[in-house]
Motif scaffolding. Structure first.
Motif, PDB file in Angstrom:
ATOM      1  N   ASN A 103      12.297  -8.311  16.161  1.00 58.87           N
ATOM      2  CA  ASN A 103      13.496  -8.868  15.544  1.00 58.87           C
ATOM      3  C   ASN A 103      14.612  -9.018  16.578  1.00 58.87           C
ATOM      4  O   ASN A 103      15.334 -10.018  16.597  1.00 58.87           O
TER       5      ASN A 103
ATOM      6  N   GLU B  54      23.264 -10.182  13.720  1.00 64.84           N
ATOM      7  CA  GLU B  54      22.173  -9.215  13.652  1.00 64.84           C
ATOM      8  C   GLU B  54      21.951  -8.521  14.990  1.00 64.84           C
ATOM      9  O   GLU B  54      21.605  -7.330  15.032  1.00 64.84           O
TER      10      GLU B  54
ATOM     11  N   ASN C 183      18.257 -13.220  -9.969  1.00 63.39           N
ATOM     12  CA  ASN C 183      18.194 -14.002  -8.734  1.00 63.39           C
ATOM     13  C   ASN C 183      19.372 -13.737  -7.799  1.00 63.39           C
ATOM     14  O   ASN C 183      19.431 -14.303  -6.712  1.00 63.39           O
TER      15      ASN C 183
ATOM     16  N   ALA D 197      20.226 -11.064  -6.083  1.00 58.28           N
ATOM     17  CA  ALA D 197      19.851 -10.416  -4.820  1.00 58.28           C
ATOM     18  C   ALA D 197      19.144 -11.395  -3.888  1.00 58.28           C
ATOM     19  O   ALA D 197      19.321 -11.344  -2.660  1.00 58.28           O
ATOM     20  N   ARG D 198      18.370 -12.329  -4.467  1.00 55.14           N
ATOM     21  CA  ARG D 198      17.589 -13.251  -3.635  1.00 55.14           C
ATOM     22  C   ARG D 198      18.482 -14.216  -2.868  1.00 55.14           C
ATOM     23  O   ARG D 198      18.209 -14.544  -1.701  1.00 55.14           O
TER      24      ARG D 198
ATOM     25  N   LEU E  57      21.276 -13.815  -1.619  1.00 52.97           N
ATOM     26  CA  LEU E  57      22.003 -13.195  -0.510  1.00 52.97           C
ATOM     27  C   LEU E  57      21.099 -12.872   0.668  1.00 52.97           C
ATOM     28  O   LEU E  57      21.546 -12.292   1.657  1.00 52.97           O
ATOM     29  N   GLU E  58      19.824 -13.256   0.565  1.00 50.83           N
ATOM     30  CA  GLU E  58      18.894 -13.093   1.675  1.00 50.83           C
ATOM     31  C   GLU E  58      18.869 -14.376   2.497  1.00 50.83           C
ATOM     32  O   GLU E  58      18.999 -15.485   1.948  1.00 50.83           O
ATOM     33  N   PRO E  59      18.695 -14.285   3.809  1.00 47.95           N
ATOM     34  CA  PRO E  59      18.626 -15.498   4.634  1.00 47.95           C
ATOM     35  C   PRO E  59      17.534 -16.445   4.146  1.00 47.95           C
ATOM     36  O   PRO E  59      16.419 -16.017   3.831  1.00 47.95           O
TER      37      PRO E  59
ATOM     38  N   GLY F 233      17.263 -17.757   1.374  1.00 46.19           N
ATOM     39  CA  GLY F 233      16.928 -17.557  -0.033  1.00 46.19           C
ATOM     40  C   GLY F 233      17.578 -18.612  -0.896  1.00 46.19           C
ATOM     41  O   GLY F 233      18.761 -18.927  -0.760  1.00 46.19           O
TER      42      GLY F 233
ATOM     43  N   LEU G  39      21.459 -20.506   3.969  1.00 43.89           N
ATOM     44  CA  LEU G  39      22.126 -19.541   4.849  1.00 43.89           C
ATOM     45  C   LEU G  39      23.600 -19.371   4.511  1.00 43.89           C
ATOM     46  O   LEU G  39      24.253 -18.477   5.051  1.00 43.89           O
TER      47      LEU G  39
ATOM     48  N   PRO H 157      24.430 -15.776   2.593  1.00 43.07           N
ATOM     49  CA  PRO H 157      24.169 -14.630   3.473  1.00 43.07           C
ATOM     50  C   PRO H 157      25.090 -14.591   4.689  1.00 43.07           C
ATOM     51  O   PRO H 157      25.577 -13.522   5.074  1.00 43.07           O
TER      52      PRO H 157
ATOM     53  N   LYS I 104      28.634 -13.608   3.632  1.00 39.91           N
ATOM     54  CA  LYS I 104      28.680 -12.167   3.377  1.00 39.91           C
ATOM     55  C   LYS I 104      28.742 -11.387   4.691  1.00 39.91           C
ATOM     56  O   LYS I 104      29.536 -10.441   4.848  1.00 39.91           O
TER      57      LYS I 104
END
Length: 564
Positions: A328, A397, A498, A500-501, A503-505, A507, A522, A525, A528
């Motif tokens: 990563n 990240e 949905n 939580a989904r 807020l994922e890259p 998603g 994007l 996420p 945020k």
């Protein structure tokens, strides 16, 4: 006659004087009358008077003693039968009579021991425990007259247990004692059952166990303990002191407690009610988790669990996690380092397409080329924005994203963001409302990043709000001095499962309407992550079919014009 009368009078006087304690006067009178034979006369009178008053005391004692003994014999809580040298019953007490009558019949004087045992063997109340009646009788007779022969009988009507014991007598014959041993027997049964349960539990335990008492002597262990350490059975014995194990190496140098030296054994007595957990690797590679519990009531309890597989799995999991982190990190580093190589050609494409568009507008060249060049420009801009988002997220990240903070008016930043989306909102007949505080808000932050966050939120609202809908943006200072920015729309909304989904890259919610629009997934996420980079909070509330509200809260220390 006169002499005898005077003697009696003076004798009475002597008794009175003696009872009153006047020793001197009594002695004087005694000397006077002893010369005329008064001593012998008085002694005879006293003996005669006692005989007439009490009778023969010795004879009475001899008569009373057998009655007392007999009553005591019958009041005993144990049964007693006295048999002579010919094995015949000559005496018994009440308790023995009750026991025998319950099993057989009334005791008869002269009954032989054989007849008594035969009667017992045929009793329906006798529990034979798998024996035949003949075998039980034969065993009883074969052990008869041995030194303190003893046996137990259990009754079927309630489980009463009687213990029969023979005691030889010096005069010949013997005494057969019958005692109700039910409480003791039941207690021993419970103890035996508890011991069996404990033994089964130890053997069924998931690991090896051994226990030392308060004097550090071994008292119990299970088979797994012997197998784990490959002990010889002869080396594990009850009463063996802990110091012998602590200092004694076994096969391939194994020891029961690697943290304990022989000189430290006695110090364990000072650590009552203390537990220690540690791991030890045996010489053959087996990894053992050791739990040592010190108890004031018991002593020391050791438990050993083979965790070799668990340890190996944890090592593999740790290695995989480290590899994933490295991968990563490598990905983030790669994307961050490629920013220049990716942006340069895209800037060229966009620049040349702009030039072509301008030149074509001046000439009479085919008008379609104008549309083509505009499409190239839009595609390049969109690709650049997406790559910028990816690169920004990767930098965050990898920890390489840096904020360039300045003081600016939040109201101006909001207006600039609205200017970009206002044309698209008008085409779809969307209403845009701005709720600003009376006093302009000046904050310290990265203005480009805050504008990017606002654009992402407003673009999402524009994309997912149907025609004739409403988009509202509001900024205010909370009672605690924090800066709040809220974007609310009347769009299609998001289902609770949905949230939580999205807020994922990358998603996205899988709905027909959402697939009508381009998007990398994007925006939220990244918004945020950028908000949290400023030390803020990012919250999203939505209901399917009713709309969405996104709130950004920046910390109070970013409010610059607080006192104005």
């Amino acid at each position: 006659m006169l002499t005898e009368l005077l003697t009696i009078v003076f004798a009475a006087l002597v008794l009175l004087v003696g009872l009153a304690g006047l020793v001197f006067a009594g002695s004087l009178i005694w000397v006077v009358f002893s010369s005329i034979g008064g001593y012998r006369t008085i002694a005879q009178i006293v003996r005669r008077w006692r005989r007439n008053r009490f009778g023969d005391i010795e004879q009475q004692e001899r008569a009373v003693t057998p009655d007392i003994l007999y009553r005591a014999f019958n009041s005993l809580e144990i049964g007693c039968l006295v048999l002579d040298a010919d094995d015949r019953i000559i005496e018994w007490n009440r308790r023995a009579s009750l026991f025998v009558e319950r099993l057989w019949r009334e005791i008869v004087p002269g009954c032989e021991y054989r007849a008594l045992m035969a009667g017992l063997s045929n009793s329906p109340l006798l529990e034979l425990q798998g024996q035949s009646r003949a075998a039980w009788l034969e065993l009883r007779l074969s052990r008869h007259s041995s030194v303190q022969n003893s046996f137990m009988t259990r009754l079927t009507d309630g489980g009463q247990v009687l213990e029969w014991t023979e005691y030889p007598l010096k005069e010949g014959g013997y005494l057969l004692v019958i005692a109700d041993n039910s409480p003791t027997f039941l207690r021993e049964q419970r103890l035996a059952r508890s011991a069996a349960i404990l033994a089964s539990t130890l053997e069924a335990a998931a690991g090896a166990i051994c226990v030392f008492d308060q004097k550090l002597r071994m008292v119990v262990w299970n088979q797994q303990f012997i197998e784990l350490f490959a002990f010889q059975r002869s080396s594990v014995q009850v009463g063996r002191h802990l110091s012998e194990f602590a200092g004694l190496p076994f096969i391939q140098g194994r020891v029961i407690d690697p943290s304990l030296e022989p000189t430290q054994v006695d110090s364990l007595r000072d650590k009552r009610n203390h537990q220690e957990i540690y791991e030890h690797i045996l010489a053959n590679g087996t990894v053992v988790e050791v739990r040592r519990q010190l108890s004031e009531e018991i002593g020391i309890v050791y438990s050993f669990i083979d965790i070799t597989e668990r340890s190996r799995f944890e090592q593999q999991l740790t290695a995989a996690k480290e590899m994933a982190e490295v991968a990563n990190s490598s990905k983030s580093s790669f994307l961050a380092n490629m920013s220049h190589e990716l942006r340069t050609p895209l800037n060229a494409i966009i620049g040349f397409s702009e030039v072509i568009t301008k030149e074509l507008k001046r000439s009479e060249f085919n008008p379609k080329f104008i549309d083509y060049s505009q499409d190239i420009n839009l595609a390049g801009v969109h690709l650049l924005e997406m790559i910028n988002d990816i690169l920004d997220l990767s930098k965050i990240e990898s920890g390489k994203f840096e904020l360039h903070e300045t003081d600016f008016r939040l109201n101006d930043c909001i207006e600039q963001s609205l200017r970009i989306i206002r044309e698209g909102a008008e085409k779809r007949n969307l209403s845009i409302k701005v709720v600003d505080p009376v006093q302009p808000i000046v904050i310290r932050a990265d203005e480009r990043v805050i504008r990017q966050i606002l654009l992402n939120l407003l673009s999402n609202s524009l994309k997912f709000t149907l025609a004739n809908g409403t988009i509202e943006i509001q900024s205010l200072i909370t009672p605690t001095g924090e800066i709040s920015i809220t974007v609310t729309d009347t769009g299609i909304g998001i289902a609770k499962e949905n949230l939580a989904r999205i807020l994922e890259p990358f998603g996205q919610v899988d709905s027909t309407l959402s697939r009508q629009y381009a998007g990398s997934g994007l925006g939220l996420p990244l918004s945020k992550a950028l908000t949290e980079k400023h030390g803020g909070l990012f919250r999203i509330d939505s209901r399917l079919g009713q709309g969405t509200t996104v709130t950004i809260i920046l910390p109070a220390n970013r409010w610059v014009n607080r006192g104005e």
